[in-house]
Enzyme design. Structure first.
Site, PDB file in Angstrom:
ATOM      1  N   HIS A   1      45.074  45.148  49.832  1.00  0.00           N
ATOM      2  CA  HIS A   1      43.924  44.456  50.416  1.00  0.00           C
ATOM      3  C   HIS A   1      42.632  45.103  49.958  1.00  0.00           C
ATOM      4  O   HIS A   1      42.570  46.295  49.696  1.00  0.00           O
ATOM      5  CB  HIS A   1      44.007  44.404  51.949  1.00  0.00           C
TER       6      HIS A   1
ATOM      7  N   HIS B   1      38.686  45.662  50.953  1.00  0.00           N
ATOM      8  CA  HIS B   1      37.690  45.645  52.012  1.00  0.00           C
ATOM      9  C   HIS B   1      36.349  45.239  51.419  1.00  0.00           C
ATOM     10  O   HIS B   1      35.918  45.804  50.416  1.00  0.00           O
ATOM     11  CB  HIS B   1      37.511  47.047  52.632  1.00  0.00           C
TER      12      HIS B   1
ATOM     13  N   ASP C   1      37.981  41.807  59.632  1.00  0.00           N
ATOM     14  CA  ASP C   1      38.731  42.979  60.073  1.00  0.00           C
ATOM     15  C   ASP C   1      38.644  43.080  61.589  1.00  0.00           C
ATOM     16  O   ASP C   1      37.574  42.871  62.173  1.00  0.00           O
ATOM     17  CB  ASP C   1      38.150  44.235  59.417  1.00  0.00           C
TER      18      ASP C   1
ATOM     19  N   GLN D   1      45.130  53.886  53.347  1.00  0.00           N
ATOM     20  CA  GLN D   1      45.812  52.598  53.473  1.00  0.00           C
ATOM     21  C   GLN D   1      46.734  52.631  54.687  1.00  0.00           C
ATOM     22  O   GLN D   1      47.610  53.490  54.789  1.00  0.00           O
ATOM     23  CB  GLN D   1      46.620  52.282  52.213  1.00  0.00           C
TER      24      GLN D   1
END
Length: 114
Positions: free
Chosen positions: A100, A102, A30, A94
């Site tokens: 996705h 995390h 990230d 989001q």
């Protein structure tokens, strides 16, 4: 989907720090980490959110979980614990309209998350 940030990362059009890839998923660090280990695991099929997952898409969810297990072990956070999070929709946090997961770890994670 050509205008999707994560689809463009998957194709290599936008650079990323890849940590894992297989036929179903792509995982990368990230850019705004919330923990010492913060990896995003995304399906290679464009799905806007968990709400778009249909019967034929569960192989992607399975691959995302398996990738999280492998990455957690490789990053050395499996034994101490980690968190997996699907954010869904605006109120769910989001910010990119591509499903996705995390993977967060490397420190004690407070609850509730915020």
């Amino acid at each position: 989907m050509e205008d999707c940030l994560f689809c463009r990362i998957i194709t290599g059009e936008i650079p990323s720090n890849k940590v894992y890839e297989d036929e179903f998923v792509y995982a990368f660090t990230d850019i705004d980490p919330k923990a010492p280990v913060h990896i995003l695991i995304i399906p290679k099929k464009h799905l806007k959110s968990i709400l778009e997952v249909k019967d034929g898409d569960f192989e992607y969810i399975d691959a995302m979980i398996k990738a999280a297990q492998k990455i957690a072990a490789e990053k050395g956070i499996a034994a101490d614990g980690f968190r997996l999070v699907f954010n869904t929709g605006e109120n769910g946090g989001q910010t990119v309209p591509h499903l996705h997961l995390h993977l967060l770890g490397g420190r004690y994670l407070e609850w509730p998350p915020g």
